[in-house]
Scaffold this motif. Sequence first.
Motif, PDB file in Angstrom:
ATOM      1  N   THR A  39       2.734   2.700   6.609  1.00  0.00           N
ATOM      2  CA  THR A  39       1.908   1.768   5.847  1.00  0.00           C
ATOM      3  C   THR A  39       2.727   0.773   5.032  1.00  0.00           C
ATOM      4  O   THR A  39       2.495  -0.447   5.115  1.00  0.00           O
ATOM      5  CB  THR A  39       0.920   2.540   4.956  1.00  0.00           C
ATOM      6  N   TYR A  44       1.551  -2.414  13.449  1.00  0.00           N
ATOM      7  CA  TYR A  44       0.181  -2.847  13.210  1.00  0.00           C
ATOM      8  C   TYR A  44      -0.240  -3.803  14.313  1.00  0.00           C
ATOM      9  O   TYR A  44       0.596  -4.365  15.026  1.00  0.00           O
ATOM     10  CB  TYR A  44       0.021  -3.494  11.826  1.00  0.00           C
ATOM     11  N   TRP A  72      -4.274   5.843   4.280  1.00  0.00           N
ATOM     12  CA  TRP A  72      -4.318   4.797   5.301  1.00  0.00           C
ATOM     13  C   TRP A  72      -3.987   5.371   6.675  1.00  0.00           C
ATOM     14  O   TRP A  72      -3.154   6.271   6.800  1.00  0.00           O
ATOM     15  CB  TRP A  72      -3.343   3.680   4.942  1.00  0.00           C
ATOM     16  N   SER A  98      -2.281   4.258   9.053  1.00  0.00           N
ATOM     17  CA  SER A  98      -0.900   4.086   9.505  1.00  0.00           C
ATOM     18  C   SER A  98       0.070   5.037   8.829  1.00  0.00           C
ATOM     19  O   SER A  98       1.264   5.038   9.148  1.00  0.00           O
ATOM     20  CB  SER A  98      -0.450   2.632   9.288  1.00  0.00           C
ATOM     21  N   PRO A 149       1.705   5.229   0.957  1.00  0.00           N
ATOM     22  CA  PRO A 149       1.471   6.042   2.155  1.00  0.00           C
ATOM     23  C   PRO A 149       0.609   7.273   1.920  1.00  0.00           C
ATOM     24  O   PRO A 149       0.023   7.805   2.872  1.00  0.00           O
ATOM     25  CB  PRO A 149       2.885   6.444   2.592  1.00  0.00           C
ATOM     26  N   ARG A 188       0.833  -1.198   0.000  1.00  0.00           N
ATOM     27  CA  ARG A 188       0.000   0.000   0.000  1.00  0.00           C
ATOM     28  C   ARG A 188       0.872   1.253   0.000  1.00  0.00           C
ATOM     29  O   ARG A 188       2.000   1.249   0.514  1.00  0.00           O
ATOM     30  CB  ARG A 188      -0.920  -0.007   1.222  1.00  0.00           C
TER      31      ARG A 188
END
Length: 338
Positions: A155, A205, A149, A151, A145, A143
Amino acid sequence: MTLDRRALVARTLAIGAWAAARPALGQTPPPAGPRGTPPGLPQPVETIDLWPGGAPGLPQDRPGGRLVETVNERSTDSLVNDRAVLGVTRPRLAVFRPDRPNGAAVMITPGGGYRWVVVDKEGYEIGRWLAARGFTAFVLFYRLPGDGWASGADTPLADAQRAMRLIRHRARDYAIDPERVAAMGFSAGGHVCADLAARFAVPVYTPRDAADALSARPHSAAPIYPVVSMDPAIAHPGSRQQLLGDHPTPAAQAAHSPDRCVPADAPPYFLCHAEDDDVVPVENTVRLRAALKARGIPLEMHLFANGGHGFGLRRAIGKPVAAWPDLWRAWAATVGLA
């Protein structure tokens, strides 16, 4: 000869049946693109979704609307693919299995300036090269950044950690040694690779399952012409902006510069860069080498006078920099990867 032909037919039918069964297994197909692929080139038919139930943390009120994965074909040559994936929503590994596994695996993180993830030049082409030499190759579509997202800048690292753990968790399925899973990345994917090798133990995470009890530390790391530093003096501006935004704090710059985060138990490194790289300055690799040396981490570095940026395999042909894959393979033997 008859037995060989029968074996080949049986193997082809088995692969076809397996590929047809993939949707039933709930795995997302590998990125395809708007047109076909050249004949004769192996394409991955096997993928591993990273996150059961979907990737964590995409805001419902994301600016710009719903995130949709898109594959763009940038090549005008019908015999050469140059695809790029934007808006990755289901991060996954595309698998290249060797005919004769040597027990080692390499997770590949292609580049794309954190705007997209390259499919062919720094992904599938590397996967084929590795598989032809006995390595089981996993191309990671991570994914991005800047896609909203939760995070944020962590990410891509979250996906890389999760992917490394899943490869180990499924090592038996691929006839690989879970202790011999290396990382290799290119350009911004080189940043993912170096970030993983520096921050493999940093929680980014919430654990999902038993795989997350395993280590995310790669056996060894090979960031090739990598984005490393977030110092604006040498950073790749596009990657820095996508990762950290327009006005990152000094603390954020330090936290996301792998040369400033090298742990005492970092894995061995293979470093490679061209001196004439006009996109990601060679100082990124030079700084990383200095940081590794200061920590006493084993490494090998190769700097080439010519090669530019993004040479991968195809753009290295006919240049001294074309030696880099064989140099990596010889080095890999010295560190016990293969």
